[in-house]
Design a protein around this motif. Structure first.
Motif, PDB file in Angstrom:
ATOM      1  N   ARG A 265       0.826  -1.234   0.001  1.00  0.00           N
ATOM      2  CA  ARG A 265       0.027  -0.139  -0.104  1.00  0.00           C
ATOM      3  C   ARG A 265       0.769   1.394  -0.138  1.00  0.00           C
ATOM      4  NH1 ARG A 265      -5.521  -0.041   1.963  1.00  0.00           N
ATOM      5  NH2 ARG A 265      -5.338   1.984   1.034  1.00  0.00           N
ATOM      6  N   HIS A 266       0.580   2.246  -0.876  1.00  0.00           N
ATOM      7  CA  HIS A 266       1.243   3.385  -0.852  1.00  0.00           C
ATOM      8  C   HIS A 266       0.656   4.345  -0.001  1.00  0.00           C
ATOM      9  CE1 HIS A 266       3.941   2.714  -4.424  1.00  0.00           C
ATOM     10  NE2 HIS A 266       2.830   1.477  -4.723  1.00  0.00           N
ATOM     11  N   LEU A 267       1.260   4.840   0.858  1.00  0.00           N
ATOM     12  CA  LEU A 267       0.933   5.921   2.058  1.00  0.00           C
ATOM     13  C   LEU A 267       1.602   7.172   1.607  1.00  0.00           C
ATOM     14  CD1 LEU A 267       1.102   3.351   5.026  1.00  0.00           C
ATOM     15  CD2 LEU A 267      -0.940   3.962   3.535  1.00  0.00           C
ATOM     16  N   LEU A 268       0.833   8.346   2.236  1.00  0.00           N
ATOM     17  CA  LEU A 268       1.598   9.379   1.895  1.00  0.00           C
ATOM     18  C   LEU A 268       1.336  10.374   3.352  1.00  0.00           C
ATOM     19  CD1 LEU A 268       3.169  11.432  -0.034  1.00  0.00           C
ATOM     20  CD2 LEU A 268       0.895  12.685  -0.406  1.00  0.00           C
ATOM     21  N   TRP A 269       2.161  10.812   4.090  1.00  0.00           N
ATOM     22  CA  TRP A 269       2.354  10.975   5.371  1.00  0.00           C
ATOM     23  C   TRP A 269       2.621  12.546   5.377  1.00  0.00           C
ATOM     24  CZ3 TRP A 269       2.061   7.999   9.958  1.00  0.00           C
ATOM     25  CH2 TRP A 269       1.784   6.719   9.765  1.00  0.00           C
TER      26      TRP A 269
ATOM     27  N   ARG B  25       2.831  13.194  11.214  1.00  0.00           N
ATOM     28  CA  ARG B  25       1.518  13.330  11.815  1.00  0.00           C
ATOM     29  C   ARG B  25       0.672  12.391  11.490  1.00  0.00           C
ATOM     30  NH1 ARG B  25      -0.627  19.103  11.570  1.00  0.00           N
ATOM     31  NH2 ARG B  25       0.176  18.972   9.383  1.00  0.00           N
ATOM     32  N   GLY B  26       0.378  12.122  10.059  1.00  0.00           N
ATOM     33  CA  GLY B  26      -0.539  10.922   9.966  1.00  0.00           C
ATOM     34  C   GLY B  26      -0.478  10.754   8.489  1.00  0.00           C
ATOM     35  N   VAL B  27      -1.206   9.713   8.114  1.00  0.00           N
ATOM     36  CA  VAL B  27      -1.526   9.406   6.696  1.00  0.00           C
ATOM     37  C   VAL B  27      -2.550  10.424   6.123  1.00  0.00           C
ATOM     38  CG1 VAL B  27      -2.133   7.630   5.050  1.00  0.00           C
ATOM     39  CG2 VAL B  27      -0.697   6.994   7.031  1.00  0.00           C
ATOM     40  N   VAL B  28      -2.343  10.947   5.016  1.00  0.00           N
ATOM     41  CA  VAL B  28      -3.049  11.904   4.365  1.00  0.00           C
ATOM     42  C   VAL B  28      -3.760  11.454   3.035  1.00  0.00           C
ATOM     43  CG1 VAL B  28      -2.335  13.824   5.435  1.00  0.00           C
ATOM     44  CG2 VAL B  28      -1.309  13.181   3.462  1.00  0.00           C
ATOM     45  N   SER B  29      -2.850  10.565   2.581  1.00  0.00           N
ATOM     46  CA  SER B  29      -3.414   9.728   0.983  1.00  0.00           C
ATOM     47  C   SER B  29      -3.105   8.312   1.285  1.00  0.00           C
ATOM     48  CB  SER B  29      -3.112  10.606  -0.036  1.00  0.00           C
ATOM     49  OG  SER B  29      -3.598  10.136  -1.275  1.00  0.00           O
ATOM     50  N   ARG B  30      -3.792   7.455   0.496  1.00  0.00           N
ATOM     51  CA  ARG B  30      -3.548   6.062   0.214  1.00  0.00           C
ATOM     52  C   ARG B  30      -3.797   5.582  -1.390  1.00  0.00           C
ATOM     53  NH1 ARG B  30      -5.744   6.361   5.300  1.00  0.00           N
ATOM     54  NH2 ARG B  30      -4.964   5.047   7.029  1.00  0.00           N
TER      55      ARG B  30
END
Length: 67
Positions: free
Chosen positions: A48-52, A61-66
Protein backbone atom coordinates in the motif's frame (compact mmCIF):
# COMPACT_ATOMS: atom_id res chain seq x y z
CA UNK A 1 18.42 -0.01 -4.31
CA UNK A 2 17.27 -3.32 -5.79
CA UNK A 3 15.30 -3.40 -9.03
CA UNK A 4 12.09 -4.53 -7.30
CA UNK A 5 12.33 -1.63 -4.84
CA UNK A 6 12.43 0.84 -7.75
CA UNK A 7 9.31 -0.82 -9.17
CA UNK A 8 7.51 -0.39 -5.83
CA UNK A 9 8.11 3.37 -5.93
CA UNK A 10 6.91 3.64 -9.52
CA UNK A 11 3.59 4.95 -8.14
CA UNK A 12 3.88 8.59 -7.17
CA UNK A 13 1.33 10.86 -5.56
CA UNK A 14 1.16 13.88 -7.84
CA UNK A 15 -1.36 16.17 -6.09
CA UNK A 16 -1.01 17.82 -2.71
CA UNK A 17 -3.78 16.59 -0.38
CA UNK A 18 -3.85 20.01 1.29
CA UNK A 19 -4.21 22.40 -1.67
CA UNK A 20 -4.31 20.17 -4.81
CA UNK A 21 -1.01 21.71 -6.00
CA UNK A 22 1.65 19.66 -7.80
CA UNK A 23 4.03 17.51 -5.74
CA UNK A 24 7.71 17.43 -6.62
CA UNK A 25 9.77 14.51 -5.30
CA UNK A 26 13.11 15.42 -3.74
CA UNK A 27 14.13 11.72 -3.66
CA UNK A 28 12.33 8.34 -3.70
CA UNK A 29 10.22 9.15 -0.64
CA UNK A 30 10.17 12.89 0.11
CA UNK A 31 7.77 15.16 -1.77
CA UNK A 32 7.13 18.88 -1.51
CA UNK A 33 4.12 20.80 -2.79
CA UNK A 34 5.14 23.41 -5.35
CA UNK A 35 2.12 25.54 -4.38
CA UNK A 36 1.91 25.61 -0.55
CA UNK A 37 5.37 24.23 0.36
CA UNK A 38 4.04 21.44 2.59
CA UNK A 39 6.37 18.41 2.79
CA UNK A 40 5.21 14.78 2.70
CA UNK A 41 6.75 11.33 3.07
CA UNK A 42 5.82 8.51 0.65
CA UNK A 43 5.98 5.07 2.29
CA UNK A 44 5.10 1.60 1.04
CA UNK A 45 3.69 -0.76 3.63
CA UNK A 46 2.30 -4.18 2.69
CA UNK A 47 2.00 -3.12 -0.98
CA UNK A 48 0.00 0.00 0.00
CA UNK A 49 1.30 3.44 -0.87
CA UNK A 50 0.90 5.89 2.02
CA UNK A 51 1.52 9.63 2.00
CA UNK A 52 2.33 11.06 5.45
CA UNK A 53 2.40 14.71 6.47
CA UNK A 54 4.48 16.37 9.17
CA UNK A 55 3.54 18.57 12.11
CA UNK A 56 5.21 21.89 12.91
CA UNK A 57 7.98 20.10 14.87
CA UNK A 58 8.88 17.79 11.99
CA UNK A 59 7.23 14.64 13.36
CA UNK A 60 5.13 12.51 11.01
CA UNK A 61 1.56 13.35 11.94
CA UNK A 62 -0.61 10.98 9.95
CA UNK A 63 -1.50 9.42 6.63
CA UNK A 64 -3.17 11.93 4.33
CA UNK A 65 -3.50 9.80 1.19
CA UNK A 66 -3.49 6.09 0.27
CA UNK A 67 -3.12 4.19 -2.99
Amino acid sequence: MAANENKEYSHKFDECPTCDGDLQYQNEADAECLNCGEVFYHEIRANRHLLWDYDELGWMRGVVSRA
